[in-house]
Design a protein around this motif. Structure first.
Motif, PDB file in Angstrom:
ATOM      1  N   ALA A 137       0.827  -1.208   0.000  1.00 53.03           N
ATOM      2  CA  ALA A 137       0.000   0.000   0.000  1.00 53.03           C
ATOM      3  C   ALA A 137       0.860   1.256   0.000  1.00 53.03           C
ATOM      4  O   ALA A 137       0.583   2.211  -0.742  1.00 53.03           O
ATOM      5  N   ASN A 138       1.916   1.281   0.816  1.00 55.44           N
ATOM      6  CA  ASN A 138       2.786   2.452   0.862  1.00 55.44           C
ATOM      7  C   ASN A 138       3.485   2.685  -0.472  1.00 55.44           C
ATOM      8  O   ASN A 138       3.641   3.833  -0.909  1.00 55.44           O
ATOM      9  N   TRP A 139       3.915   1.601  -1.120  1.00 58.34           N
ATOM     10  CA  TRP A 139       4.555   1.739  -2.435  1.00 58.34           C
ATOM     11  C   TRP A 139       3.568   2.292  -3.458  1.00 58.34           C
ATOM     12  O   TRP A 139       3.894   3.208  -4.223  1.00 58.34           O
ATOM     13  N   LEU A 140       2.345   1.758  -3.454  1.00 56.15           N
ATOM     14  CA  LEU A 140       1.327   2.208  -4.401  1.00 56.15           C
ATOM     15  C   LEU A 140       0.955   3.665  -4.157  1.00 56.15           C
ATOM     16  O   LEU A 140       0.862   4.472  -5.104  1.00 56.15           O
ATOM     17  N   ILE A 141       0.752   4.024  -2.903  1.00 54.93           N
ATOM     18  CA  ILE A 141       0.372   5.401  -2.558  1.00 54.93           C
ATOM     19  C   ILE A 141       1.471   6.377  -2.946  1.00 54.93           C
ATOM     20  O   ILE A 141       1.215   7.455  -3.487  1.00 54.93           O
ATOM     21  N   SER A 142       2.727   5.999  -2.679  1.00 56.40           N
ATOM     22  CA  SER A 142       3.854   6.864  -3.026  1.00 56.40           C
ATOM     23  C   SER A 142       3.931   7.096  -4.529  1.00 56.40           C
ATOM     24  O   SER A 142       4.210   8.211  -4.984  1.00 56.40           O
ATOM     25  N   LYS A 143       3.678   6.043  -5.315  1.00 56.75           N
ATOM     26  CA  LYS A 143       3.739   6.174  -6.764  1.00 56.75           C
ATOM     27  C   LYS A 143       2.588   7.028  -7.300  1.00 56.75           C
ATOM     28  O   LYS A 143       2.779   7.876  -8.184  1.00 56.75           O
ATOM     29  N   VAL A 144       1.390   6.809  -6.783  1.00 61.96           N
ATOM     30  CA  VAL A 144       0.208   7.511  -7.291  1.00 61.96           C
ATOM     31  C   VAL A 144       0.235   8.988  -6.914  1.00 61.96           C
ATOM     32  O   VAL A 144      -0.066   9.865  -7.728  1.00 61.96           O
ATOM     33  N   ARG A 212     -10.624  -0.477   1.350  1.00 61.41           N
ATOM     34  CA  ARG A 212     -11.015   0.874   1.749  1.00 61.41           C
ATOM     35  C   ARG A 212      -9.869   1.854   1.555  1.00 61.41           C
ATOM     36  O   ARG A 212     -10.080   3.013   1.167  1.00 61.41           O
ATOM     37  N   VAL A 213      -8.653   1.397   1.813  1.00 59.77           N
ATOM     38  CA  VAL A 213      -7.482   2.258   1.615  1.00 59.77           C
ATOM     39  C   VAL A 213      -7.314   2.606   0.138  1.00 59.77           C
ATOM     40  O   VAL A 213      -7.030   3.747  -0.220  1.00 59.77           O
ATOM     41  N   VAL A 214      -7.509   1.606  -0.734  1.00 56.10           N
ATOM     42  CA  VAL A 214      -7.371   1.847  -2.174  1.00 56.10           C
ATOM     43  C   VAL A 214      -8.430   2.843  -2.654  1.00 56.10           C
ATOM     44  O   VAL A 214      -8.135   3.752  -3.438  1.00 56.10           O
ATOM     45  N   LEU A 215      -9.657   2.708  -2.163  1.00 60.93           N
ATOM     46  CA  LEU A 215     -10.710   3.633  -2.559  1.00 60.93           C
ATOM     47  C   LEU A 215     -10.404   5.044  -2.083  1.00 60.93           C
ATOM     48  O   LEU A 215     -10.620   6.026  -2.818  1.00 60.93           O
ATOM     49  N   ASP A 216      -9.903   5.173  -0.848  1.00 57.67           N
ATOM     50  CA  ASP A 216      -9.534   6.503  -0.354  1.00 57.67           C
ATOM     51  C   ASP A 216      -8.337   7.056  -1.118  1.00 57.67           C
ATOM     52  O   ASP A 216      -8.207   8.272  -1.287  1.00 57.67           O
ATOM     53  N   THR A 219      -9.577   8.826  -4.034  1.00 58.05           N
ATOM     54  CA  THR A 219     -10.104  10.129  -3.636  1.00 58.05           C
ATOM     55  C   THR A 219      -8.989  11.139  -3.438  1.00 58.05           C
ATOM     56  O   THR A 219      -9.072  12.283  -3.901  1.00 58.05           O
ATOM     57  N   VAL A 220      -7.924  10.725  -2.736  1.00 56.15           N
ATOM     58  CA  VAL A 220      -6.807  11.626  -2.476  1.00 56.15           C
ATOM     59  C   VAL A 220      -6.118  12.036  -3.779  1.00 56.15           C
ATOM     60  O   VAL A 220      -5.766  13.211  -3.977  1.00 56.15           O
ATOM     61  N   ALA A 221      -5.922  11.072  -4.680  1.00 53.31           N
ATOM     62  CA  ALA A 221      -5.286  11.384  -5.954  1.00 53.31           C
ATOM     63  C   ALA A 221      -6.122  12.389  -6.742  1.00 53.31           C
ATOM     64  O   ALA A 221      -5.584  13.321  -7.363  1.00 53.31           O
ATOM     65  N   TYR A 222      -7.434  12.227  -6.711  1.00 55.02           N
ATOM     66  CA  TYR A 222      -8.318  13.174  -7.387  1.00 55.02           C
ATOM     67  C   TYR A 222      -8.224  14.557  -6.740  1.00 55.02           C
ATOM     68  O   TYR A 222      -8.128  15.589  -7.428  1.00 55.02           O
ATOM     69  N   MET A 223      -8.269  14.597  -5.397  1.00 50.52           N
ATOM     70  CA  MET A 223      -8.221  15.876  -4.692  1.00 50.52           C
ATOM     71  C   MET A 223      -6.898  16.593  -4.921  1.00 50.52           C
ATOM     72  O   MET A 223      -6.845  17.824  -4.968  1.00 50.52           O
ATOM     73  N   GLN A 224      -5.815  15.825  -5.028  1.00 49.17           N
ATOM     74  CA  GLN A 224      -4.511  16.427  -5.256  1.00 49.17           C
ATOM     75  C   GLN A 224      -4.438  17.166  -6.579  1.00 49.17           C
ATOM     76  O   GLN A 224      -3.875  18.256  -6.667  1.00 49.17           O
TER      77      GLN A 224
END
Length: 328
Positions: A137-144, A212-216, A219-224
């Protein structure tokens, strides 16, 4: 600077006395004003009574009691909103975070950083259902999000209060606090913190939270990237759909002229119609998003920017009044 420590509690009756003792020992030796805010997230094991017992013996302890269980994000948000000191420290109530790391994190705040987030480099959790999903999850979030971070799941953080109160936390957004703060222009730094194995009870988190983390994350990527101008996203999608529709129409005509293929029975013609409809819908969603964004900023008095400081402004100027209102 003064310190508010926010601790969400959900069925942690065994850890409360030990956690309070550890926090009191660290905070009392800081030489700073402090408060400890326990947010009882609908506990049913007697944690509420135990928290009130602790509060009765120490005026530094405050308790925010929820009517029912709302989740860690809601508890974190409530604690931040009720904090009154200059810096907000957040940590878990299961004693896996170490209060001894608080002075080190406050030193980073004193150096000029706005947010200090922990990295459980030597994490004391099960590998399959905790550490492995967290690493992925951390790797995916960092990349996105293009935000370099090793451990978004670490609750131990130090945040300047004026930034913490600006964050809109809902869903599972508490784990995205560093990214949301960075989006508001906060200076962030990651530090290695200690991590201990859980001593009492069972963890409230598991691999089932991944979806749930992936769905959020979406949302965060869109908001950014598109929160202030949704048409940039939906407009591109609309043009893509119209481009596909045009290509499908030209291919259908070419097949008719060259190969004599019946246009009415050609699935590409139907695909062109569908793509045109989708393109129109994308443009419509973009327009609705633009209107909603403007309503959001206008009705709530929110700005699409964040100001760190003002120089040579009168105290009664509109800009100064707004900044004082935001910091209050």
């Amino acid at each position: 600077m003064s310190v508010s420590v926010v601790v969400p509690i959900y069925n942690e009756i065994e850890t409360i006395p030990l956690l309070y003792s550890s926090l009191h020992e660290v905070l009392a030796n800081l030489g700073r004003d402090y408060e400890i805010l326990f947010v009882d997230d609908g506990s049913s094991d007697g944690s509420t009574a135990k928290l009130k017992e602790v509060a009765a013996t120490d005026s530094h302890v405050k308790v925010v009691e929820f009517r029912r269980n709302y989740g860690q994000t809601a508890a974190m948000h409530a604690g931040i909103q009720h904090a009154s000191m200059d810096v907000v420290i957040t940590l878990d109530g299961d004693m896996q975070n170490d209060p001894e790391d608080i002075p080190m994190m406050l030193e980073k705040i004193d150096e000029g950083f706005d947010l200090v987030h922990g990295w459980r480099k030597n994490r004391q959790d099960a590998f399959v259902n905790r550490k492995l999903p967290s690493k992925i999850a951390n790797w995916l979030i960092s990349k996105v999000t293009k935000f370099p971070i090793h451990d978004l799941g670490c609750t131990l953080k130090a945040i300047r209060r004026e930034i913490a109160v600006e964050l809109e936390l809902y869903g599972e957004m508490h784990r995205f606090i560093p990214i949301l703060a960075h989006q508001r222009g906060a200076k962030c730094v990651e530090v290695v913190t200690r991590h201990h194995a859980r001593r009492f009870g069972q963890t409230k988190y598991g691999i089932g939270r991944t979806t749930r983390v992936v769905l959020d994350l979406l949302t965060v990527a869109y908001m950014q990237q598109f929160f202030t101008s949704p048409m940039k996203l939906f407009g591109r999608m609309g043009f893509a759909c119209l481009g596909i529709a045009g290509l499908s129409v030209m291919t259908t005509i070419g097949m008719k002229l060259i190969g004599g293929v019946d246009m009415t029975g050609n699935p590409l013609l139907l695909f062109a119609v569908l793509s045109t409809i989708l393109g129109s819908q994308m443009f419509g969603m973009g327009l609705l998003g633009e209107v909603n964004a403007r309503i959001y900023y206008a009705s709530n008095g929110n700005d699409s920017y964040a100001v760190r400081s003002l120089t040579n402004f009168d105290d009664d100027s509109p800009q100064s009044i707004r900044m004082r209102r935001q910091a209050a």
